[in-house]
Design a protein around this motif. Structure first.
Motif, short mmCIF file in Angstrom:
data_model
loop_
_atom_site.label_atom_id
_atom_site.label_comp_id
_atom_site.label_asym_id
_atom_site.label_seq_id
_atom_site.Cartn_x
_atom_site.Cartn_y
_atom_site.Cartn_z
N GLY A 42 0.81 -1.22 0.00
CA GLY A 42 0.00 0.00 0.00
C GLY A 42 0.84 1.27 0.00
O GLY A 42 0.30 2.37 -0.02
N LEU A 43 2.19 1.10 0.05
CA LEU A 43 3.07 2.26 0.28
C LEU A 43 3.84 2.68 -0.97
O LEU A 43 3.87 1.96 -1.96
CB LEU A 43 4.07 1.90 1.39
CG LEU A 43 3.45 1.41 2.71
CD1 LEU A 43 4.56 1.02 3.69
CD2 LEU A 43 2.56 2.48 3.34
N GLN A 44 4.47 3.83 -0.87
CA GLN A 44 5.44 4.29 -1.87
C GLN A 44 6.81 3.80 -1.40
O GLN A 44 7.03 3.67 -0.20
CB GLN A 44 5.50 5.82 -1.85
CG GLN A 44 4.20 6.50 -2.12
CD GLN A 44 3.96 6.69 -3.60
OE1 GLN A 44 4.90 6.72 -4.39
NE2 GLN A 44 2.70 6.81 -3.99
N ILE A 45 7.73 3.59 -2.32
CA ILE A 45 9.10 3.29 -1.88
C ILE A 45 9.69 4.60 -1.37
O ILE A 45 9.88 5.54 -2.13
CB ILE A 45 9.95 2.73 -3.04
CG1 ILE A 45 9.36 1.41 -3.55
CG2 ILE A 45 11.41 2.56 -2.61
CD1 ILE A 45 10.07 0.82 -4.75
N ASP A 46 9.95 4.65 -0.07
CA ASP A 46 10.47 5.90 0.51
C ASP A 46 11.24 5.57 1.78
O ASP A 46 10.91 4.62 2.50
CB ASP A 46 9.30 6.85 0.83
CG ASP A 46 9.80 8.27 1.12
OD1 ASP A 46 9.85 9.07 0.17
OD2 ASP A 46 10.15 8.57 2.27
N ALA A 47 12.25 6.41 2.05
CA ALA A 47 13.09 6.23 3.25
C ALA A 47 12.28 6.36 4.54
O ALA A 47 12.73 5.96 5.62
CB ALA A 47 14.21 7.26 3.24
N TYR A 48 11.09 6.93 4.44
CA TYR A 48 10.18 7.09 5.59
C TYR A 48 9.88 5.76 6.29
O TYR A 48 9.83 5.68 7.52
CB TYR A 48 8.91 7.73 5.02
CG TYR A 48 7.70 7.92 5.89
CD1 TYR A 48 7.79 8.17 7.24
CD2 TYR A 48 6.44 7.92 5.29
CE1 TYR A 48 6.64 8.39 7.99
CE2 TYR A 48 5.29 8.14 6.03
CZ TYR A 48 5.39 8.38 7.38
OH TYR A 48 4.26 8.59 8.11
N ASN A 91 2.70 -7.46 3.87
CA ASN A 91 1.72 -7.55 2.80
C ASN A 91 0.32 -7.30 3.38
O ASN A 91 -0.21 -8.14 4.11
CB ASN A 91 1.81 -8.95 2.16
CG ASN A 91 1.03 -9.01 0.87
OD1 ASN A 91 -0.13 -8.59 0.83
ND2 ASN A 91 1.67 -9.48 -0.17
N ILE A 92 -0.24 -6.14 3.06
CA ILE A 92 -1.50 -5.76 3.70
C ILE A 92 -2.72 -6.41 3.05
O ILE A 92 -3.82 -6.33 3.57
CB ILE A 92 -1.69 -4.23 3.81
CG1 ILE A 92 -1.82 -3.56 2.44
CG2 ILE A 92 -0.57 -3.59 4.62
CD1 ILE A 92 -2.28 -2.11 2.50
N LYS A 93 -2.49 -7.07 1.90
CA LYS A 93 -3.60 -7.82 1.27
C LYS A 93 -3.71 -9.18 1.92
O LYS A 93 -4.79 -9.64 2.27
CB LYS A 93 -3.28 -8.03 -0.22
CG LYS A 93 -3.64 -6.87 -1.08
CD LYS A 93 -3.72 -7.23 -2.56
CE LYS A 93 -2.48 -7.91 -3.10
NZ LYS A 93 -2.27 -7.76 -4.52
#
Ligand code: ADP
Ligand code: G3P
Length: 496
Positions: A129-135, A193-195
């Motif tokens: 569900g996410l973007q690839i980000d250092a966050y 994996n949120i699915k």
């Protein structure tokens, strides 16, 4: 007789404990700030032992101050700054490195490499569900394993544990007996994996993270274990990341209900119910907190710098002595005089997701003064919220009638009125502004039957501040157009 529920609210800048009675009155509060560590430009760390000691200290302090005995406590709930990553040795209980904080940008290059792999960005989006980000936590775990001497060998031998801050506190509170997290925190790691509701093997392999390090993932509202307080075993029966806890504490139990929290960052979340939906407009999909058996999802707009821009105005620019003075100074001028502050200090999150954006002050003329800059900083919080609200309404196919708000900066009346004006929606602040802690208390209390059900807890939600839009449409449009132009100038600034 059980009379209270305790919420441990471990935030980015402070650890807080709030004690609620059955009527949801706050009967005890204690708070302690802790050290922010900035080892290099763009890096942010916390000492996990200080997170623990400050949190445990305020737990005891709040109980003592309120005169509460351990046998009167029905349950404890934990809510926490999310994504922040702790790795520790399970044999000694000692962290192998400082906690890498959600704001830390050190893994931007790992993210770039991951994104360059064909199909990876889509895979991450569709499964986490996410973007690839250092966050998010995933690349932070990889960084620790790759950079701390001996860490990878120990992890592969099964000696290291990973946890977000909830997991770390739970492990400490249960004296190493329980290594677990909840769905909401797992959904912020970029390896869950949120699915399918399981750790994602493909992403674990991609980031070279041994599965043995990972906590068991449980519901947000169930008994995780017990902690010994003065000889009494108290159940820890609620866990949720702070933004999902605030959504729950604002009683946004149904699809279409939303809130925005104005803390260090700003986080706008809308409940989208039991069906997972992806954003086409730069938001992330995440798991919401619920006391039901089936998970619920939320769309989230994560804004990295919200109230923190006011700390910057105070601590770095020294334009004010106290955050609350920002309201007074902002209203000393009739408008922003064309000045915009873009607080992209750590890049921009939703809906831009630009790791390389940097902060800017634009539109300065010879007549611009410190009041305009203070006002522009507060306005920036509201514009960023509008950016994500617009995206959210497109994605969720809804039009919010009003926005429920909370968090430290939501007490600022100028900001809340400007927010209503720029959104052209009413803004509603509840009587119990401690919604994050309240959400954790609800989850913990519902799991042990302290409260019967969501209908019972919902009856207490009431409005304290209501701000209705007053601005003319053309003024709103002109101001927002100026903001969008200013953001355009701040994007893609830092050298890669
Ligand atoms: N009156 C105010 N006006 C504007 N911002 C404020 C005000 N009071 C606090 N803040 C900001 O709110 C943030 C603290 O809110 P809080 O919800 O405690 O944050 P966190 O949980 O992220 O630690 C700080 O960034 C601070 O600058
Ligand atoms: O600690 P806060 O309130 O700034 O919240 C931080 C968020 O959980 C980061 O995702």
């Amino acid at each position: 007789m059980k009379k209270y529920v305790i919420a441990l609210d471990q935030g980015t800048t402070s650890s807080r404990t709030i004690i609620f009675d059955k009527e949801q009155n706050i009967v005890g509060v204690a708070q302690k700030e802790f050290t922010q560590i900035y080892p290099k430009q763009g890096w942010v760390e916390h000492n996990p032992m200080e997170i623990w000691s400050s949190q445990y200290g305020v737990l005891n302090e709040a109980m003592a101050q309120a005169g509460i005995r351990a046998d009167e406590v029905a349950a404890i709930g934990i809510t926490n700054q999310r994504e922040t990553t702790v790795v520790w040795d399970k044999n000694t209980g000692v962290p192998v490195y400082n906690a890498i904080v959600w704001q830390c940008r050190r893994t931007s290059n790992i993210c770039d490499e991951l994104r360059a792999k064909e199909g990876m960005a889509d895979y991450v989006r569709e499964n986490t569900g996410l973007q690839i980000d250092a966050y998010f936590s995933g690349t932070k775990i990889k960084w620790i394993l790759d950079n701390v001497e001996g860490a990878r060998e120990k992890a592969e031998a099964g000696d290291l544990l990973f946890g977000t801050v909830d997991t770390w506190l739970l492990w400490k509170l249960t004296e190493g007996r329980v290594h677990a997290t909840d769905y909401t925190n797992a959904s912020r790691t970029m390896v869950y994996n949120i699915k399918e509701l399981k750790w994602d093997e493909k992403l674990l392999a991609e980031l070279n993270i041994p599965a043995s390090m990972l906590p068991e993932v449980k519901k947000s509202s169930e008994v995780y274990g017990e902690t010994n307080i003065n000889g009494v075993m108290i159940p820890i029966s609620g866990i949720a990341g702070d933004q999902q806890a605030a959504l729950y504490g604002q009683t946004c139990f149904l699809p279409g209900e939303a809130k925005n929290t104005y803390g260090t960052g700003c986080f706008l979340l809308v409940n989208i119910g039991e069906e997972m939906k992806l954003s086409n407009n730069g938001l992330v999909t995440t798991i919401a907190a619920t006391s039901h058996d089936k998970v619920q999802y939320a769309l989230e707009g994560s804004i990295f710098v919200g109230g923190a821009v006011i700390q910057w105005i105070r601590d770095e620019l020294k334009l004010i002595y106290d955050s609350k003075d920002s309201e007074y100074f902002a209203t000393k001028v009739k408008d922003n005089a064309g000045v915009y502050v873009v607080p992209a200090f750590v890049g921009l999150g939703a809906p831009h997701w630009d790791q390389y954006a940097r902060g800017a002050i634009l539109g300065l003329t010879r007549g611009a003064n410190r009041y305009h800059i203070i006002r522009a900083a507060l306005e920036a919080i509201a514009y960023q919220t509008k950016d994500v609200l617009v995206a959210m309404e497109k994605d969720a196919g809804i039009e919010l009638q009003n926005l429920k708000v909370d968090g430290g900066a939501s007490v600022n009346n100028f900001l809340m009125q400007f927010q209503a004006d720029i959104l052209d929606r009413s803004v509603l602040r509840p009587v119990i502004a401690e919604t994050t802690a309240l959400g954790a208390a609800y989850l913990a209390g519902l799991a042990v039957g302290f409260w019967a059900n969501e209908d019972e807890v919902k009856t207490k939600w009431a409005v304290d501040g209501e701000y209705n839009p007053k601005m003319a449409g053309e003024d709103r449009d002109a101001l927002y157009a100026g903001w969008q132009k200013a953001v355009g100038r701040a994007l893609d600034w830092e050298n890669k």
